[in-house]
Design a protein around this motif. Sequence first.
Motif, PDB file in Angstrom:
ATOM      1  N   THR A 244       0.826  -1.213   0.000  1.00 14.15           N
ATOM      2  CA  THR A 244       0.000   0.000   0.000  1.00 14.15           C
ATOM      3  C   THR A 244       0.858   1.260   0.000  1.00 14.15           C
ATOM      4  O   THR A 244       0.392   2.333  -0.392  1.00 14.15           O
ATOM      5  CB  THR A 244      -0.920   0.014   1.232  1.00 14.15           C
ATOM      6  N   LEU A 245       2.117   1.143   0.427  1.00 12.69           N
ATOM      7  CA  LEU A 245       3.001   2.310   0.465  1.00 12.69           C
ATOM      8  C   LEU A 245       3.520   2.673  -0.916  1.00 12.69           C
ATOM      9  O   LEU A 245       3.899   3.820  -1.164  1.00 12.69           O
ATOM     10  CB  LEU A 245       4.190   2.033   1.405  1.00 12.69           C
TER      11      LEU A 245
ATOM     12  N   GLU B 183     -14.745 -15.680   0.869  1.00 15.96           N
ATOM     13  CA  GLU B 183     -15.211 -14.285   0.862  1.00 15.96           C
ATOM     14  C   GLU B 183     -14.250 -13.350   0.139  1.00 15.96           C
ATOM     15  O   GLU B 183     -14.610 -12.210  -0.172  1.00 15.96           O
ATOM     16  CB  GLU B 183     -15.448 -13.780   2.294  1.00 15.96           C
ATOM     17  N   LEU B 184     -13.028 -13.835  -0.149  1.00 13.74           N
ATOM     18  CA  LEU B 184     -12.056 -13.007  -0.872  1.00 13.74           C
ATOM     19  C   LEU B 184     -11.704 -13.585  -2.239  1.00 13.74           C
ATOM     20  O   LEU B 184     -10.775 -13.095  -2.887  1.00 13.74           O
ATOM     21  CB  LEU B 184     -10.771 -12.869  -0.037  1.00 13.74           C
ATOM     22  N   LYS B 185     -12.429 -14.588  -2.687  1.00  9.88           N
ATOM     23  CA  LYS B 185     -12.095 -15.232  -3.957  1.00  9.88           C
ATOM     24  C   LYS B 185     -12.203 -14.237  -5.109  1.00  9.88           C
ATOM     25  O   LYS B 185     -13.171 -13.483  -5.217  1.00  9.88           O
ATOM     26  CB  LYS B 185     -13.015 -16.425  -4.197  1.00  9.88           C
ATOM     27  N   ASN B 186     -11.156 -14.255  -5.966  1.00 11.80           N
ATOM     28  CA  ASN B 186     -11.043 -13.381  -7.143  1.00 11.80           C
ATOM     29  C   ASN B 186     -10.899 -11.900  -6.793  1.00 11.80           C
ATOM     30  O   ASN B 186     -11.035 -11.041  -7.671  1.00 11.80           O
ATOM     31  CB  ASN B 186     -12.241 -13.569  -8.089  1.00 11.80           C
ATOM     32  N   VAL B 187     -10.625 -11.609  -5.527  1.00  9.98           N
ATOM     33  CA  VAL B 187     -10.355 -10.218  -5.137  1.00  9.98           C
ATOM     34  C   VAL B 187      -8.864  -9.967  -5.319  1.00  9.98           C
ATOM     35  O   VAL B 187      -8.025 -10.711  -4.811  1.00  9.98           O
ATOM     36  CB  VAL B 187     -10.767  -9.958  -3.672  1.00  9.98           C
ATOM     37  N   SER B 188      -8.522  -8.914  -6.070  1.00  6.74           N
ATOM     38  CA  SER B 188      -7.110  -8.612  -6.330  1.00  6.74           C
ATOM     39  C   SER B 188      -6.532  -7.773  -5.190  1.00  6.74           C
ATOM     40  O   SER B 188      -7.260  -7.183  -4.385  1.00  6.74           O
ATOM     41  CB  SER B 188      -6.971  -7.860  -7.652  1.00  6.74           C
ATOM     42  N   LEU B 189      -5.206  -7.731  -5.154  1.00  6.74           N
ATOM     43  CA  LEU B 189      -4.533  -6.968  -4.107  1.00  6.74           C
ATOM     44  C   LEU B 189      -4.894  -5.484  -4.166  1.00  6.74           C
ATOM     45  O   LEU B 189      -5.172  -4.883  -3.117  1.00  6.74           O
ATOM     46  CB  LEU B 189      -3.016  -7.172  -4.219  1.00  6.74           C
ATOM     47  N   PRO B 190      -4.928  -4.845  -5.349  1.00 10.06           N
ATOM     48  CA  PRO B 190      -5.343  -3.434  -5.378  1.00 10.06           C
ATOM     49  C   PRO B 190      -6.750  -3.225  -4.824  1.00 10.06           C
ATOM     50  O   PRO B 190      -7.019  -2.219  -4.162  1.00 10.06           O
ATOM     51  CB  PRO B 190      -5.267  -3.069  -6.860  1.00 10.06           C
ATOM     52  N   GLU B 191      -7.641  -4.186  -5.086  1.00  6.50           N
ATOM     53  CA  GLU B 191      -9.003  -4.060  -4.558  1.00  6.50           C
ATOM     54  C   GLU B 191      -9.006  -4.170  -3.031  1.00  6.50           C
ATOM     55  O   GLU B 191      -9.771  -3.475  -2.353  1.00  6.50           O
ATOM     56  CB  GLU B 191      -9.897  -5.140  -5.167  1.00  6.50           C
TER      57      GLU B 191
ATOM     58  N   MET C  14      -6.570  -3.230  -1.089  1.00  6.27           N
ATOM     59  CA  MET C  14      -6.010  -1.995  -0.555  1.00  6.27           C
ATOM     60  C   MET C  14      -7.002  -0.845  -0.659  1.00  6.27           C
ATOM     61  O   MET C  14      -7.116  -0.021   0.246  1.00  6.27           O
ATOM     62  CB  MET C  14      -4.715  -1.663  -1.293  1.00  6.27           C
ATOM     63  N   LYS C  15      -7.752  -0.785  -1.755  1.00  9.65           N
ATOM     64  CA  LYS C  15      -8.703   0.313  -1.933  1.00  9.65           C
ATOM     65  C   LYS C  15      -9.879   0.198  -0.969  1.00  9.65           C
ATOM     66  O   LYS C  15     -10.374   1.191  -0.448  1.00  9.65           O
ATOM     67  CB  LYS C  15      -9.207   0.334  -3.380  1.00  9.65           C
ATOM     68  N   SER C  16     -10.345  -1.025  -0.728  1.00 12.34           N
ATOM     69  CA  SER C  16     -11.494  -1.221   0.163  1.00 12.34           C
ATOM     70  C   SER C  16     -11.096  -1.222   1.634  1.00 12.34           C
ATOM     71  O   SER C  16     -11.957  -1.283   2.508  1.00 12.34           O
ATOM     72  CB  SER C  16     -12.194  -2.538  -0.176  1.00 12.34           C
ATOM     73  N   LYS C  17      -9.785  -1.164   1.899  1.00 10.64           N
ATOM     74  CA  LYS C  17      -9.268  -1.149   3.271  1.00 10.64           C
ATOM     75  C   LYS C  17      -9.818  -2.320   4.090  1.00 10.64           C
ATOM     76  O   LYS C  17     -10.330  -2.154   5.193  1.00 10.64           O
ATOM     77  CB  LYS C  17      -9.590   0.176   3.957  1.00 10.64           C
ATOM     78  N   THR C  18      -9.729  -3.492   3.483  1.00 13.69           N
ATOM     79  CA  THR C  18     -10.224  -4.700   4.155  1.00 13.69           C
ATOM     80  C   THR C  18      -9.076  -5.659   4.479  1.00 13.69           C
ATOM     81  O   THR C  18      -9.237  -6.877   4.417  1.00 13.69           O
ATOM     82  CB  THR C  18     -11.264  -5.412   3.274  1.00 13.69           C
TER      83      THR C  18
END
Length: 600
Positions: free
Chosen positions: A141-142, A161-169, A171-175
């Motif tokens: 994220t830095l 619950e995180l399947k197919n979620v990318s790393l940028p997503e 970081m953006k959703s702050k999850t």
Amino acid sequence: MNFLRYVDLSHNILKYIEPGLFMNMDGSLLWFDASYNLLTSMDVTNILRTKQPGFCRADFSFNQISKLTNELRWECKEDTQFGNGGLVDFFGNSFSDFFDFSELGFKNFFLFGKLLYYTFDFRGNKWTCDCRFYPFALKATLFAEKLDRDIYYLKCHSPSELKNVSLPELMKSKTLDLLICNLSIADRCPPNCRCFYQPARTRTVVNCSGTEKTKLPSALPFKTDLEVDFSNNQISRIDNESVILSYSHTITSIDLSYNKIENLPDELFYKLRNTKKINFSGNKMKKIPRALQALKPCQIYLGLIVLECKCEDTWIQNWLPSSHSKCYNNTRMFCYNKNELVNILSMTNADLGCKFYSEYILWLTISLAVIVFILAVSSTIIFYFRFEIFIMSRKLMKYLQTSEVRLELYTYDVYISCSEDDANLRRWLTSTLVPFLENENLRVFLPFRDSEFGHPREEEIIETMTKSLNFVIILSEHYDDYSETWIEKEWKYAWFNYKSDSQREIVIINYDMLEYKDIAKKYLGAFLKLHSFIDFSNNTKRINEEVYNSLQHVHKTVRKKSNKSNYHNSFKNNVIELETIMESNIKLKHHDKNCSSSEL
């Protein structure tokens, strides 16, 4: 190897590449293709190159690689150079668990910035996005906004619950707090409970809520920052050997709300002093221990509690927060008062049944009075019998402790204090006692025999007694005024030396059968009270031996007295005896003369 540019090993059955093959290779190998093989691991020293200015592609795609290794224990230094890098392709492998950069030689994550010109493609792998993925995601994220790389476009395959979620997503959703590691029974997670480690919130959660437990488990995970939830169960007691007390130093939050707990042990509150949140609301508390004061009101939740309040519960009023406090509703206590429930904060001491003089104060007053009385009586007894107590303690100390008396500290072994007016007493001393003691090699000072003529009397008494080890005091019935003055001074200095030196001894000879009330000086009368004296009337035959045995003796070599010394003392004794006989004859003549006058 300097002119080798292209190596194609694809579509083979290659299973292993020796570590360090490419990192230390001199040359300009631009293309290395090992795709479609049977590789299961890849060493970091075959991915990075320190002796080439750059390369185009290192293709390890479509293998079975599941982990990166560091078999040579290589470590990146601050002066390590990687050149212009290239593309490293791991597409379509078997990676699932994210790797630890410190194990790959990057002890400091920011050294990973040296790979600025490298491109890594880890897509097409079934990544498990758990707590091991969190350190990389947090650091990414830095740099993500300023530096775009394919490695950032990893996609999670699990959990569901995180399947197919990318790393940028992510970081953006702050999850990032969804990146957790589940713990099993092997990790000491209690049965039927869900346990997980959550690095984003620096905690390990043990969730046993609603699992119908009737007692607390015997173990918890060996983790710090435990947040334990045993709410909505059937737990009825917490004893002193409870798991909560054993793990109190690692528990930061505990929830035991809505159980069947009636009493809490005192030790529980002391052990949980550093716990941030404690919830016991919704239980059936019948009594609140005073140890609750070890906690802050905002630290614990007890909910609504109804008590049979008594005077000893007044401390609760001081402990509970005021109605303006943010944690006012954490704990609310009500008491039965005239068949009504009243908030304890609204009750007076009289409502709580307090009396001005409670039983505790009464017993305390009585106890203090008894103690004062005992001290007063003891002090009076000690003062009245102070001399007797001192003499008895001295005798006891001498009995228990044996210490050697040094010869050079004392000039005389015995100082004899007696009435010089009694001719019979003088005769007995000079003819019987003193010769006996001197024959036993004791150095005796007899004032009317050994005093120097013209020397100040009191100075001589002080000086001689200071150099004497024993004091033999002969108590007589009659003294003239002059003799009584010096006798009392001898008594005073004898007692002073006896008190100040534990080696010294006082021997009392009761010559005229006096009683303690006949003695003006109480410290000498104490010897008579204790029967610590020699009765002259009953010991005429053995008195010399008894006096000798009562004395304190020095350890010295027995030396035979010189004839000159014997002659000198014998001469003195003869002179004193002659004076005594002459004095007796004079008194007899006066008596006869008085009788003749009476007849006439």
